[in-house]
Design a protein around this motif. Structure first.
Motif, mmCIF file in Angstrom:
data_model
loop_
_atom_site.group_PDB
_atom_site.id
_atom_site.type_symbol
_atom_site.label_atom_id
_atom_site.label_comp_id
_atom_site.label_asym_id
_atom_site.label_seq_id
_atom_site.Cartn_x
_atom_site.Cartn_y
_atom_site.Cartn_z
ATOM 1 N N ARG A 192 46.876 60.065 36.391
ATOM 2 C CA ARG A 192 45.885 59.400 36.106
ATOM 3 C C ARG A 192 45.683 58.511 37.160
ATOM 4 N NH1 ARG A 192 42.524 61.089 32.322
ATOM 5 N NH2 ARG A 192 43.699 62.379 30.525
ATOM 6 N N ASP A 193 44.495 58.812 37.845
ATOM 7 C CA ASP A 193 44.295 58.139 38.991
ATOM 8 C C ASP A 193 43.765 56.327 38.577
ATOM 9 O OD1 ASP A 193 41.437 58.280 38.497
ATOM 10 O OD2 ASP A 193 41.245 59.215 39.690
ATOM 11 N N GLY A 194 43.595 55.532 39.261
ATOM 12 C CA GLY A 194 42.368 54.526 38.621
ATOM 13 C C GLY A 194 41.744 54.363 38.070
ATOM 14 N N ALA A 195 40.686 55.596 38.257
ATOM 15 C CA ALA A 195 39.254 55.531 37.340
ATOM 16 C C ALA A 195 40.122 56.055 36.119
ATOM 17 C CB ALA A 195 38.201 56.051 38.330
ATOM 18 N N GLY A 196 40.875 56.957 36.513
ATOM 19 C CA GLY A 196 41.743 57.581 35.178
ATOM 20 C C GLY A 196 41.289 58.660 35.072
ATOM 21 N N GLU A 197 40.747 59.384 35.849
ATOM 22 C CA GLU A 197 40.504 60.291 36.040
ATOM 23 C C GLU A 197 41.688 61.290 36.284
ATOM 24 O OE1 GLU A 197 37.699 62.625 36.538
ATOM 25 O OE2 GLU A 197 37.221 60.576 35.797
#
Length: 155
Positions: A53-58
């Motif tokens: 996941r990326d920093g935004a949780g995606e």
């Protein structure tokens, strides 16, 4: 793993709560995606399942490994379409190879569609070699069935 951190991505064990998103990503990148049941069965079987996941949780990607004796079988790996062609697939292969090695595996086996030329190229560049073919392995819609190319990476 540090390669993923350099991209601002986090690796975490897949849970049942992730399966809905994982299924959506799977369906967005594969013509014949795994079912929700396939992912739940993999989790329930204790396979080594991870999300990225990326920093935004995606959700950016995931992989599932099954271990048998000293060989890992890469059951499924995917990178979200917006993240493709940025080196994430290559980095994910390095992470899962390190994970398999840490579990005492000496090689990784996988199947891939001959028509999936991008994946074949990524696997070859990562050191996987063609070791065989499984006839009629994959569903292929009106075409019936598609063979699988079997590849192995020695760790």
């Amino acid at each position: 793993m540090s390669d993923l951190l350099d991209l601002g991505l986090q690796l975490a064990p897949m849970t049942a709560a992730d399966v809905g998103e994982v299924c959506a990503l799977e369906a967005s990148v594969f013509p014949f995606p795994w079912s929700r049941g396939n992912f739940i069965d993999s989790l329930n079987s204790g396979y080594d399942c991870w999300t990225v996941r990326d920093g935004a949780g995606e959700l950016a990607g995931y992989y599932l490994l099954m271990y048998a004796l000293d060989e890992a079988h890469l059951l499924d790996v995917a990178v979200a379409a917006p993240r493709q062609r940025q080196g994430l697939g290559r980095r994910l292969l390095a992470v899962l190879a390190a994970r398999a090695r840490s579990q005492g595996m000496t090689s990784i086996l996988l199947e891939v569609r001959p028509s999936n030329e991008r994946a074949l190229e990524v696997y070859r560049r990562h050191g996987f070699v063609h070791i065989g073919r499984r006839k009629g392995y994959y569903p292929a819609g009106a075409a019936g069935r598609e063979d699988a190319i079997v590849m192995r990476l020695d760790l």
